[in-house]
Motif scaffolding. Structure first.
Motif, PDB file in Angstrom:
ATOM      1  N   VAL A 386       0.862  -1.190   0.000  1.00 43.81           N
ATOM      2  CA  VAL A 386       0.000   0.000   0.000  1.00 43.81           C
ATOM      3  C   VAL A 386       0.892   1.231   0.000  1.00 43.81           C
ATOM      4  CG1 VAL A 386      -1.707   1.319   1.320  1.00 43.81           C
ATOM      5  CG2 VAL A 386      -1.879  -1.152   1.224  1.00 43.81           C
ATOM      6  N   LYS A 387       0.590   2.173  -0.885  1.00 43.07           N
ATOM      7  CA  LYS A 387       1.315   3.453  -0.928  1.00 43.07           C
ATOM      8  C   LYS A 387       0.424   4.508  -0.273  1.00 43.07           C
ATOM      9  CE  LYS A 387       3.043   4.559  -4.907  1.00 43.07           C
ATOM     10  NZ  LYS A 387       2.799   4.946  -6.310  1.00 43.07           N
ATOM     11  N   LEU A 388       0.955   5.142   0.759  1.00 38.07           N
ATOM     12  CA  LEU A 388       0.117   6.076   1.526  1.00 38.07           C
ATOM     13  C   LEU A 388       0.067   7.485   0.939  1.00 38.07           C
ATOM     14  CD1 LEU A 388       0.963   5.022   5.188  1.00 38.07           C
ATOM     15  CD2 LEU A 388      -0.941   4.297   3.766  1.00 38.07           C
ATOM     16  N   GLU A 389       1.117   7.901   0.238  1.00 34.18           N
ATOM     17  CA  GLU A 389       1.147   9.290  -0.275  1.00 34.18           C
ATOM     18  C   GLU A 389      -0.062   9.611  -1.165  1.00 34.18           C
ATOM     19  OE1 GLU A 389       3.724   7.328  -0.162  1.00 34.18           O
ATOM     20  OE2 GLU A 389       5.264   8.364   1.020  1.00 34.18           O
ATOM     21  N   PRO A 390      -0.428   8.724  -2.139  1.00 38.51           N
ATOM     22  CA  PRO A 390      -1.576   9.054  -2.995  1.00 38.51           C
ATOM     23  C   PRO A 390      -2.904   9.128  -2.237  1.00 38.51           C
ATOM     24  CG  PRO A 390      -0.250   7.294  -3.964  1.00 38.51           C
ATOM     25  CD  PRO A 390       0.222   7.478  -2.572  1.00 38.51           C
ATOM     26  N   VAL A 391      -2.971   8.429  -1.090  1.00 40.54           N
ATOM     27  CA  VAL A 391      -4.216   8.405  -0.310  1.00 40.54           C
ATOM     28  C   VAL A 391      -4.583   9.807   0.170  1.00 40.54           C
ATOM     29  CG1 VAL A 391      -5.305   7.499   1.799  1.00 40.54           C
ATOM     30  CG2 VAL A 391      -3.839   6.017   0.409  1.00 40.54           C
ATOM     31  N   VAL A 392      -3.548  10.612   0.472  1.00 41.66           N
ATOM     32  CA  VAL A 392      -3.752  11.953   1.042  1.00 41.66           C
ATOM     33  C   VAL A 392      -4.668  12.789   0.149  1.00 41.66           C
ATOM     34  CG1 VAL A 392      -2.578  14.087   1.720  1.00 41.66           C
ATOM     35  CG2 VAL A 392      -1.544  11.872   2.255  1.00 41.66           C
ATOM     36  N   ASN A 393      -4.472  12.712  -1.163  1.00 42.28           N
ATOM     37  CA  ASN A 393      -5.281  13.519  -2.084  1.00 42.28           C
ATOM     38  C   ASN A 393      -6.606  12.860  -2.449  1.00 42.28           C
ATOM     39  OD1 ASN A 393      -3.275  15.521  -2.233  1.00 42.28           O
ATOM     40  ND2 ASN A 393      -2.143  14.310  -3.732  1.00 42.28           N
ATOM     41  N   LEU A 394      -6.741  11.571  -2.152  1.00 43.53           N
ATOM     42  CA  LEU A 394      -7.982  10.861  -2.502  1.00 43.53           C
ATOM     43  C   LEU A 394      -8.994  10.853  -1.363  1.00 43.53           C
ATOM     44  CD1 LEU A 394      -6.427   7.789  -4.355  1.00 43.53           C
ATOM     45  CD2 LEU A 394      -7.712   9.641  -5.411  1.00 43.53           C
ATOM     46  N   LEU A 395      -8.544  11.262  -0.164  1.00 39.59           N
ATOM     47  CA  LEU A 395      -9.431  11.254   1.003  1.00 39.59           C
ATOM     48  C   LEU A 395      -9.463  12.663   1.587  1.00 39.59           C
ATOM     49  CD1 LEU A 395     -11.069   9.005   2.307  1.00 39.59           C
ATOM     50  CD2 LEU A 395      -9.172   8.531   3.823  1.00 39.59           C
ATOM     51  N   PRO A 396     -10.370  13.518   1.074  1.00 41.20           N
ATOM     52  CA  PRO A 396     -10.337  14.935   1.484  1.00 41.20           C
ATOM     53  C   PRO A 396     -10.719  15.179   2.946  1.00 41.20           C
ATOM     54  CG  PRO A 396     -12.146  14.501  -0.064  1.00 41.20           C
ATOM     55  CD  PRO A 396     -11.394  13.231   0.060  1.00 41.20           C
ATOM     56  N   ASP A 397     -11.512  14.278   3.553  1.00 38.66           N
ATOM     57  CA  ASP A 397     -11.913  14.441   4.954  1.00 38.66           C
ATOM     58  C   ASP A 397     -10.706  14.140   5.846  1.00 38.66           C
ATOM     59  OD1 ASP A 397     -12.788  14.015   7.573  1.00 38.66           O
ATOM     60  OD2 ASP A 397     -14.701  13.161   6.961  1.00 38.66           O
ATOM     61  N   LYS A 398     -10.119  15.211   6.437  1.00 33.11           N
ATOM     62  CA  LYS A 398      -8.875  15.062   7.207  1.00 33.11           C
ATOM     63  C   LYS A 398      -9.044  14.156   8.438  1.00 33.11           C
ATOM     64  CE  LYS A 398      -5.761  17.732   5.064  1.00 33.11           C
ATOM     65  NZ  LYS A 398      -6.376  17.740   3.760  1.00 33.11           N
ATOM     66  N   GLY A 399     -10.208  14.222   9.058  1.00 34.72           N
ATOM     67  CA  GLY A 399     -10.447  13.374  10.229  1.00 34.72           C
ATOM     68  C   GLY A 399     -10.429  11.900   9.843  1.00 34.72           C
ATOM     69  N   ARG A 400     -11.138  11.567   8.769  1.00 37.82           N
ATOM     70  CA  ARG A 400     -11.179  10.174   8.286  1.00 37.82           C
ATOM     71  C   ARG A 400      -9.803   9.755   7.759  1.00 37.82           C
ATOM     72  NH1 ARG A 400     -15.098   6.402   7.272  1.00 37.82           N
ATOM     73  NH2 ARG A 400     -14.947   5.131   5.401  1.00 37.82           N
ATOM     74  N   LEU A 401      -9.107  10.698   7.116  1.00 37.16           N
ATOM     75  CA  LEU A 401      -7.757  10.420   6.620  1.00 37.16           C
ATOM     76  C   LEU A 401      -6.840  10.032   7.775  1.00 37.16           C
ATOM     77  CD1 LEU A 401      -5.551  10.478   4.379  1.00 37.16           C
ATOM     78  CD2 LEU A 401      -5.298  12.920   4.824  1.00 37.16           C
ATOM     79  N   MET A 402      -6.932  10.789   8.886  1.00 38.37           N
ATOM     80  CA  MET A 402      -6.090  10.483  10.053  1.00 38.37           C
ATOM     81  C   MET A 402      -6.452   9.122  10.647  1.00 38.37           C
ATOM     82  SD  MET A 402      -3.630  12.362  10.868  1.00 38.37           S
ATOM     83  CE  MET A 402      -3.045  13.555   9.708  1.00 38.37           C
ATOM     84  N   ASP A 403      -7.758   8.832  10.739  1.00 34.23           N
ATOM     85  CA  ASP A 403      -8.189   7.522  11.249  1.00 34.23           C
ATOM     86  C   ASP A 403      -7.578   6.404  10.412  1.00 34.23           C
ATOM     87  OD1 ASP A 403      -9.732   8.679  13.224  1.00 34.23           O
ATOM     88  OD2 ASP A 403     -11.591   8.627  12.059  1.00 34.23           O
ATOM     89  N   PHE A 404      -7.529   6.628   9.102  1.00 40.90           N
ATOM     90  CA  PHE A 404      -6.978   5.638   8.175  1.00 40.90           C
ATOM     91  C   PHE A 404      -5.460   5.531   8.335  1.00 40.90           C
ATOM     92  CE2 PHE A 404      -5.036   4.620   4.061  1.00 40.90           C
ATOM     93  CZ  PHE A 404      -5.675   3.419   3.746  1.00 40.90           C
ATOM     94  N   LEU A 405      -4.770   6.660   8.316  1.00 40.81           N
ATOM     95  CA  LEU A 405      -3.300   6.650   8.355  1.00 40.81           C
ATOM     96  C   LEU A 405      -2.759   6.108   9.678  1.00 40.81           C
ATOM     97  CD1 LEU A 405      -2.424  10.085   6.661  1.00 40.81           C
ATOM     98  CD2 LEU A 405      -2.201   7.803   5.660  1.00 40.81           C
ATOM     99  N   LEU A 406      -3.432   6.436  10.784  1.00 43.70           N
ATOM    100  CA  LEU A 406      -2.939   6.024  12.102  1.00 43.70           C
ATOM    101  C   LEU A 406      -2.898   4.500  12.279  1.00 43.70           C
ATOM    102  CD1 LEU A 406      -4.580   8.771  14.334  1.00 43.70           C
ATOM    103  CD2 LEU A 406      -2.122   8.315  14.150  1.00 43.70           C
ATOM    104  N   GLN A 407      -3.628   3.765  11.430  1.00 45.60           N
ATOM    105  CA  GLN A 407      -3.634   2.303  11.528  1.00 45.60           C
ATOM    106  C   GLN A 407      -2.577   1.653  10.636  1.00 45.60           C
ATOM    107  OE1 GLN A 407      -5.364   1.000  13.820  1.00 45.60           O
ATOM    108  NE2 GLN A 407      -6.678   2.734  14.275  1.00 45.60           N
ATOM    109  N   ARG A 408      -1.872   2.471   9.846  1.00 45.09           N
ATOM    110  CA  ARG A 408      -0.911   1.900   8.891  1.00 45.09           C
ATOM    111  C   ARG A 408       0.487   1.820   9.500  1.00 45.09           C
ATOM    112  NH1 ARG A 408      -5.423   1.815   7.452  1.00 45.09           N
ATOM    113  NH2 ARG A 408      -5.048  -0.247   8.308  1.00 45.09           N
TER     114      ARG A 408
END
Length: 682
Positions: A386-408
């Protein structure tokens, strides 16, 4: 070329009909990739058979039944294992024990052959027949370096190679049960058997240290009542994987049980070590066709061959709970795996040719759990990543983005980059969004601090010996502490001076507010950053209020910083003294701290303020003044002590006991002997 829809137009899980979302995306926005260094093996052909061992993650290339060579390669193996074996017929299954000491080969439906790979042992094969009469061996699994399970159509047989050099096996346990097919999860040592006529009753067994435990059997709900009494559940539609430390059975249901829902879905059954297996999650695919499943970094990845795209699901993210199960839509829009180039093999002259693009989502691809993709026709084994950098621009909701990233696993630098981006133009977030992100980060930070504290208390209490299961908490990349935020985000943000100063101060105070909310002690350097920012913008009234109302907590370093501000903001001197008094700090210690920071005049003012200037060591202050390499500062300090000597002893000279001879010499060299103070006579 068709226009690529922006993320908000292609909402996750929204509006995808049968075979929907079919356009292949380019490299941009691809959040899945094949590993850069795959295992390369000889392609499958008429004379070369290829096998995969899911426990050791090894590929076996067996030429002519092994007579012309067997080559074993794994992702973790530094060097491949090569050997030959006698061709005794078609190889059905071949695997090494854990540790590669014993090779097991199945050539018939009735027995398995073994070969020791132990130094100085005989290279003689030995055989074990299955014990059950009229049973056919479907396959086998090594559960340790010496323990092996035969799965037959009539049950399972658990053996141990007691002494490999003696070349015999001992039956530890067997269980009779009709078996259609089986599946093994090496991470959890669980074998899953498909039983009954329809095949949808699954019986798990757990293996550990010579023991076999029967877990609760459970039934997979089929999409509709089968029309005939024949096998209705295929092993192609089942996967066994560990997600967030828990074992799940993943069932790919091609048609939903509810008539109003189109498209396939993945149903997750949680399989605990004890207790009943329960259906817990449903992943909505909103499309039909050919699918394959992987699990990468605790994410369920579903590949769709028709559209040559993949989607990911995170069962930790909030879904829609219907009272029994949680229904999830995919986290991100469907994207293809990142294009992959196969390097051209051969002599140097040939390798200068351009690499060949790999055919992604090929019908020759075979997928294994958790993250393996094999192309037998091209001779490659990859890890899916999984590449995390592209996810940043595909998930505009910062709260949900953080929930996602914190588990990686590899999330730290991406999270810090998101925080920096959130504070900068053009993507500057609102204070409420920034506060949400800070709170999510500090929630993880606090969890780790509490776990660390609990561990320390147990160890210091001497209970660690009795508590064998006690383990020091692992600091994952999701733990973003104050030094991380200060170094990578906040100090850089304040130095850039792009944002309005009110916003800058609000951001700093928001981070401090969040730390306080989670009862995390704020480090002094964060307060210093606030003070420096306030001073830069001449916001002394705000600084005064922050200190007066204890928004900035008392600390010695903070008090020293305030003392150094006296020249530009005179009340800072008194504010710092008040702070030091509240801290009940020893006066000598305060002087030492100030001198160590080369705040020599501030130290002298402080000592005069508390009336201790008559007893202080002149040498200590002169040493500090000389180290500062400021001649005028040295002159001022030297003159002060001359005047003190005159006042106390009637003579400006230093006594031998004060050990200031070298400083007197230095003073004469720089300013001349005539600059020395003359004794005053009345």
């Amino acid at each position: 070329m068709s226009r690529e829809a922006p993320p908000e137009e292609e909402a996750p899980g929204g509006g995808e009909g049968e075979g929907g979302g079919g356009e292949r995306q380019g490299d941009g926005g691809c959040y899945l990739a094949l590993c850069a260094r795959p295992v390369h093996f000889e392609k499958a052909n008429a004379v070369n058979c290829v096998f995969f061992d899911e426990a050791n993650k090894q590929v076996f290339a067996v030429r002519s039944g092994g007579a012309t060579g067997v080559v074993v390669k794994g992702l973790e193996d530094k060097t491949p294992i090569s050997f030959r074996m006698e061709d005794k017929g078609e190889v059905k299954c071949i695997k090494f024990s854990l540790g590669n000491k014993i090779l097991a080969v199945q050539r018939t439906l009735k027995n398995v052959d073994f070969l020791n790979f132990i130094p100085d042992s005989h290279q003689l094969e030995y055989t074990q027949e299955c014990k059950t009469k009229n049973a056919n061996i479907l396959g086998f699994c090594w559960t340790s370096s010496t323990e092996i399970v035969f799965i037959t159509d009539q049950g399972i047989e658990f053996y141990q190679v007691v002494l490999p050099e003696k070349r015999n096996l001992k039956l530890l346990k067997n269980q009779s049960i009709n078996v259609n097919w089986y599946m093994y999860c090496p991470e959890s040592s669980v074998i899953l058997l498909s039983t009954t006529v329809l095949g949808n009753v699954l019986q798990p067994f757990y293996f550990k240290s010579g023991t076999m435990s029967k877990l609760s059997k459970f039934e997979i709900e089929l999409p509709a009542a089968p029309k005939s009494s024949k096998l209705s559940l295929s092993e192609r539609d089942i996967a066994l994987a560990t997600i967030y430390g828990q074992l799940y059975v993943l069932y790919l249901r091609h048609h939903s049980r509810t008539s109003n829902s189109t498209g396939a879905e993945v149903v997750l059954y949680h399989l605990p070590r004890e207790g009943a297996c329960k259906k817990t999650h449903i992943l909505k695919l909103n499309r039909t066709g050919k699918f394959a499943l992987n699990v990468v970094d605790n994410l369920v990845v579903v590949h769709h061959q028709d559209t040559e795209t993949s989607v990911i699901f995170d069962i930790k993210l909030k879904g829609e709970f219907d009272g029994l199960t949680t229904i999830h839509q995919f986290v991100l829009p469907p994207r293809s795996i990142q294009p992959y180039q196969i390097p051209v093999a051969g002599p140097a002259a040939v390798t200068s040719q351009a690499p060949v693009p790999c055919k992604l989502y090929s019908s020759s691809w075979i997928v294994f759990q958790p993250d393996i993709i094999i192309s037998a026709s091209e001779g490659y084994l990859w890890n899916l990543q999984v590449k995390l950098e592209p996810v940043v621009n595909l998930l505009p909701d910062k709260g949900r983005l953080m929930d996602f990233l914190l588990q990686r696993k590899e999330c730290k630098m991406v999270i810090l980059a998101v925080c920096s981006q959130m504070l900068s133009e053009p993507g500057r977030g609102s204070l409420s969004v920034i506060a949400t992100v800070f709170d999510k980060l500090n929630h993880e930070y606090k969890k780790y601090l509490e776990a660390e504290q609990s561990y320390t208390l147990v160890v210091e209490g001497g209970q660690s010996r009795s508590n064998v299961l006690l383990k020091r908490p692992v600091r994952t990349q999701a733990v973003i502490d104050q030094s991380d935020m200060y170094t990578h985000v906040l100090s850089v943000f304040t130095e850039k001076k792009e944002a309005p100063h009110k916003f800058t101060i609000a951001v700093l105070m928001e981070y401090i507010r969040s730390l306080n909310q989670f009862q995390i002690a704020v480090q002094h350097y964060l307060y210093e950053l606030v003070i420096k920012t306030l001073v830069q913008h001449n916001l002394f009234y705000m600084l005064h209020q922050f200190l007066q109302y204890h928004v900035l907590s008392d600390s010695k370093p903070l008090a020293c910083l305030l003392l150094s501000l006296e020249s530009i903001y005179p009340p800072a001197h008194q504010l710092s003294l008040d702070m030091l008094k509240r801290l009940s700090t020893a006066n000598d210690e305060i002087v030492e701290v100030l001198l160590s920071k080369h705040q020599v005049l501030a130290a002298l003012r402080f000592i005069r303020g508390i009336g201790g200037h008559d007893s202080i060591s002149a040498r200590k202050f002169l040493d500090a003044a000389k180290q500062a390499e400021d001649d005028m500062l040295f002159y001022t300090i030297f003159r002060f002590f001359e005047q003190r000597n005159q006042r106390l002893r009637g003579n400006p000279s230093f006594t031998p006991g004060e050990h200031c001879e070298e400083h007197v010499t230095f003073f004469k060299q720089v300013f001349g002997e005539q600059a020395l103070m003359k004794p005053t006579t009345f």
